[in-house]
Design a protein around this motif. Structure first.
Motif, PDB file in Angstrom:
ATOM      1  N   PRO A 170      29.494  46.060  71.396  1.00 11.08           N
ATOM      2  CA  PRO A 170      29.246  46.570  70.046  1.00 11.08           C
ATOM      3  C   PRO A 170      27.938  45.980  69.504  1.00 11.08           C
ATOM      4  N   ALA A 171      27.283  46.706  68.636  1.00 10.21           N
ATOM      5  CA  ALA A 171      25.974  46.288  68.117  1.00 10.21           C
ATOM      6  C   ALA A 171      26.009  44.900  67.485  1.00 10.21           C
ATOM      7  N   ALA A 172      27.076  44.579  66.740  1.00  6.02           N
ATOM      8  CA  ALA A 172      27.162  43.268  66.081  1.00  6.02           C
ATOM      9  C   ALA A 172      27.215  42.137  67.097  1.00  6.02           C
ATOM     10  N   GLU A 173      27.914  42.356  68.213  1.00  8.39           N
ATOM     11  CA  GLU A 173      28.000  41.323  69.241  1.00  8.39           C
ATOM     12  C   GLU A 173      26.685  41.206  70.002  1.00  8.39           C
ATOM     13  N   LEU A 174      26.064  42.323  70.294  1.00  7.05           N
ATOM     14  CA  LEU A 174      24.780  42.321  70.986  1.00  7.05           C
ATOM     15  C   LEU A 174      23.721  41.594  70.150  1.00  7.05           C
ATOM     16  N   ALA A 175      23.770  41.771  68.830  1.00  5.63           N
ATOM     17  CA  ALA A 175      22.807  41.116  67.942  1.00  5.63           C
ATOM     18  C   ALA A 175      22.936  39.589  68.009  1.00  5.63           C
ATOM     19  N   VAL A 176      24.141  39.086  68.241  1.00  8.95           N
ATOM     20  CA  VAL A 176      24.364  37.641  68.289  1.00  8.95           C
ATOM     21  C   VAL A 176      24.208  37.092  69.705  1.00  8.95           C
ATOM     22  N   LEU A 177      24.802  37.758  70.685  1.00 11.44           N
ATOM     23  CA  LEU A 177      24.814  37.246  72.056  1.00 11.44           C
ATOM     24  C   LEU A 177      23.577  37.628  72.846  1.00 11.44           C
ATOM     25  N   GLY A 178      22.897  38.689  72.430  1.00 15.24           N
ATOM     26  CA  GLY A 178      21.704  39.145  73.127  1.00 15.24           C
ATOM     27  C   GLY A 178      22.050  39.728  74.486  1.00 15.24           C
ATOM     28  N   HIS A 179      21.060  39.830  75.337  1.00 11.29           N
ATOM     29  CA  HIS A 179      21.234  40.405  76.676  1.00 11.29           C
ATOM     30  C   HIS A 179      21.469  39.320  77.717  1.00 11.29           C
ATOM     31  N   GLN A 180      22.036  38.184  77.302  1.00 11.60           N
ATOM     32  CA  GLN A 180      22.313  37.082  78.213  1.00 11.60           C
ATOM     33  C   GLN A 180      23.731  37.205  78.765  1.00 11.60           C
ATOM     34  N   VAL A 181      23.976  36.484  79.845  1.00 10.69           N
ATOM     35  CA  VAL A 181      25.321  36.415  80.408  1.00 10.69           C
ATOM     36  C   VAL A 181      26.236  35.803  79.352  1.00 10.69           C
ATOM     37  N   PHE A 182      27.451  36.326  79.271  1.00  6.18           N
ATOM     38  CA  PHE A 182      28.424  35.787  78.326  1.00  6.18           C
ATOM     39  C   PHE A 182      29.776  35.705  79.010  1.00  6.18           C
ATOM     40  N   CYS A 183      30.709  35.084  78.355  1.00  7.43           N
ATOM     41  CA  CYS A 183      32.043  34.883  78.894  1.00  7.43           C
ATOM     42  C   CYS A 183      33.060  35.454  77.927  1.00  7.43           C
ATOM     43  N   ASP A 184      34.036  36.178  78.456  1.00  9.80           N
ATOM     44  CA  ASP A 184      35.202  36.622  77.702  1.00  9.80           C
ATOM     45  C   ASP A 184      36.348  35.711  78.099  1.00  9.80           C
ATOM     46  N   ASP A 185      37.035  35.145  77.122  1.00 10.77           N
ATOM     47  CA  ASP A 185      38.122  34.236  77.433  1.00 10.77           C
ATOM     48  C   ASP A 185      39.105  34.221  76.278  1.00 10.77           C
ATOM     49  N   GLU A 186      40.208  33.544  76.489  1.00  4.03           N
ATOM     50  CA  GLU A 186      41.171  33.300  75.421  1.00  4.03           C
ATOM     51  C   GLU A 186      41.306  31.797  75.307  1.00  4.03           C
ATOM     52  N   VAL A 240      29.400  29.108  80.961  1.00  3.25           N
ATOM     53  CA  VAL A 240      29.465  30.566  80.830  1.00  3.25           C
ATOM     54  C   VAL A 240      29.194  31.227  82.176  1.00  3.25           C
ATOM     55  N   PHE A 241      28.168  30.774  82.868  1.00  4.35           N
ATOM     56  CA  PHE A 241      27.825  31.379  84.160  1.00  4.35           C
ATOM     57  C   PHE A 241      28.943  31.182  85.175  1.00  4.35           C
ATOM     58  N   ARG A 242      29.534  29.977  85.219  1.00  6.47           N
ATOM     59  CA  ARG A 242      30.635  29.697  86.139  1.00  6.47           C
ATOM     60  C   ARG A 242      31.810  30.627  85.884  1.00  6.47           C
ATOM     61  N   ARG A 243      32.165  30.777  84.622  1.00  8.47           N
ATOM     62  CA  ARG A 243      33.316  31.628  84.274  1.00  8.47           C
ATOM     63  C   ARG A 243      32.996  33.104  84.461  1.00  8.47           C
ATOM     64  N   HIS A 244      31.776  33.487  84.186  1.00  4.32           N
ATOM     65  CA  HIS A 244      31.364  34.874  84.405  1.00  4.32           C
ATOM     66  C   HIS A 244      31.423  35.205  85.894  1.00  4.32           C
ATOM     67  N   ARG A 245      30.914  34.295  86.712  1.00  4.10           N
ATOM     68  CA  ARG A 245      30.933  34.485  88.160  1.00  4.10           C
ATOM     69  C   ARG A 245      32.371  34.575  88.673  1.00  4.10           C
ATOM     70  N   ARG A 246      33.258  33.726  88.137  1.00  3.42           N
ATOM     71  CA  ARG A 246      34.664  33.750  88.543  1.00  3.42           C
ATOM     72  C   ARG A 246      35.331  35.062  88.131  1.00  3.42           C
ATOM     73  N   ALA A 247      35.001  35.564  86.941  1.00  4.46           N
ATOM     74  CA  ALA A 247      35.574  36.836  86.484  1.00  4.46           C
ATOM     75  C   ALA A 247      35.144  37.984  87.383  1.00  4.46           C
ATOM     76  N   ILE A 248      33.876  37.985  87.808  1.00  4.85           N
ATOM     77  CA  ILE A 248      33.391  39.032  88.715  1.00  4.85           C
ATOM     78  C   ILE A 248      34.119  38.942  90.048  1.00  4.85           C
ATOM     79  N   ALA A 249      34.297  37.736  90.581  1.00  5.25           N
ATOM     80  CA  ALA A 249      34.994  37.556  91.857  1.00  5.25           C
ATOM     81  C   ALA A 249      36.439  38.024  91.749  1.00  5.25           C
ATOM     82  N   GLN A 250      37.106  37.704  90.632  1.00  5.28           N
ATOM     83  CA  GLN A 250      38.496  38.141  90.453  1.00  5.28           C
ATOM     84  C   GLN A 250      38.594  39.647  90.328  1.00  5.28           C
ATOM     85  N   SER A 251      37.633  40.255  89.647  1.00  2.25           N
ATOM     86  CA  SER A 251      37.651  41.704  89.471  1.00  2.25           C
ATOM     87  C   SER A 251      37.420  42.410  90.813  1.00  2.25           C
ATOM     88  N   ARG A 252      36.528  41.854  91.647  1.00  2.06           N
ATOM     89  CA  ARG A 252      36.286  42.430  92.965  1.00  2.06           C
ATOM     90  C   ARG A 252      37.506  42.272  93.866  1.00  2.06           C
TER      91      ARG A 252
END
Length: 193
Positions: free
Chosen positions: A10-26, A178-190
Motif C-alpha cells: 500500500p502507498a502508506a507503507e511504501l512511503a515509510v519502508l521504501g523499496h528496501q527489503v522488509f520483514c513481515d512477522d508477528e 530483516v534480511f535473515r528473516r526475509h531470506r528464511r521466508a523466501i526459502a519456506q515459501s519455495r
C-alpha cells in the motif's frame, strides 16, 4: 512470515519502508506517546543496547554451519537446546511479571515499521516503541518512531511510522535481522511449493 514485493505494498507503507527489503512477522509490540527524542547521551545508550540485542538475536538465530566432527556438533546442539529452553522459561517468567504485550502483524525494516494499532494515531506523533523480535528472547528492541499514517484497516488502524534516532550500527544490525528473516521466508515459501 510472508514474502511481499515492494511494488505490491500500500502507498502508506511504501512511503515509510521504501523499496528496501522488509520483514513481515508477528511479534509483541507496545508503544507510548512521547514529547521528544531522548537527549544524545540517553539515545546513544539506547542504541548501544539495541545493537547488543540485535547481535545476540543474530547469534541465537544463526545455525552452526562449521565443519566440525559429528560428536562435537551433537554436543553443541545439546548445549544450544538447553540454552534455548532456559531462554524460553526466562521469557515466560518476564512476560508473566510484566504483563504480556499482544502479538501484532508487523512489517518493518531499518527505515520504519507498520502495524495494526487499536486506536488511530495522529500523523507526526512521536512514539516510544518496544517490540520483542524473538519471543524466546525476553529483551525488547526500544525504538523511537514518528507516525506517518494511521488509516482504518482490517483489525484496527494500520499505522506506519518512520524510525528516528537509530544509530548506524543499530540500523546495520536491524537490516541484517530483516534480511535473515526475509531470506528464511523466501526459502519456506519455495519449500511449500
Amino acid at each position: 512470515m510472508t514474502e511481499v514485493l515492494p511494488s505490491l505494498l500500500p502507498a502508506a507503507e511504501l512511503a515509510v519502508l521504501g523499496h528496501q527489503v522488509f520483514c513481515d512477522d508477528e511479534m509483541p509490540v507496545g508503544w507510548s506517546v512521547v514529547r521528544a527524542l531522548p537527549d544524545d547521551h540517553e539515545l546513544a545508550r539506547m542504541n548501544a543496547r539495541n545493537e547488543v540485542v540485535l547481535r545476540t538475536l543474530a547469534l541465537v538465530e544463526e545455525h552452526d554451519e562449521t565443519r566440525t566432527e559429528d560428536a562435537e556438533r551433537a554436543e553443541m546442539h545439546r548445549v544450544e537446546a538447553k540454552i534455548n529452553l532456559v531462554l524460553e522459561l526466562l521469557a515466560e517468567l518476564v512476560a508473566a511479571q510484566q504483563g504480556a504485550l499482544p502479538a501484532r502483524r508487523v512489517r518493518f525494516n531499518s527505515r520504519g515499521i507498520c502495524w495494526e494499532a487499536d486506536e488511530q494515531l495522529a500523523p507526526d506523533t512521536l512514539l516510544a516503541v518496544v517490540c520483542y523480535a524473538a519471543t524466546a528472547w525476553p529483551v525488547p528492541l526500544k525504538l523511537h518512531v514518528r507516525v506517518a499514517s494511521s488509516e482504518p484497516g482490517d483489525a484496527g488502524f494500520r499505522t506506519c511510522a518512520r524510525i528516528e534516532g537509530l544509530s548506524a550500527g543499530a540500523a546495520n544490525w536491524l537490516e541484517k535481522l530483516v534480511f535473515r528473516r526475509h531470506r528464511r521466508a523466501i526459502a519456506q515459501s519455495r519449500a511449500a511449493r
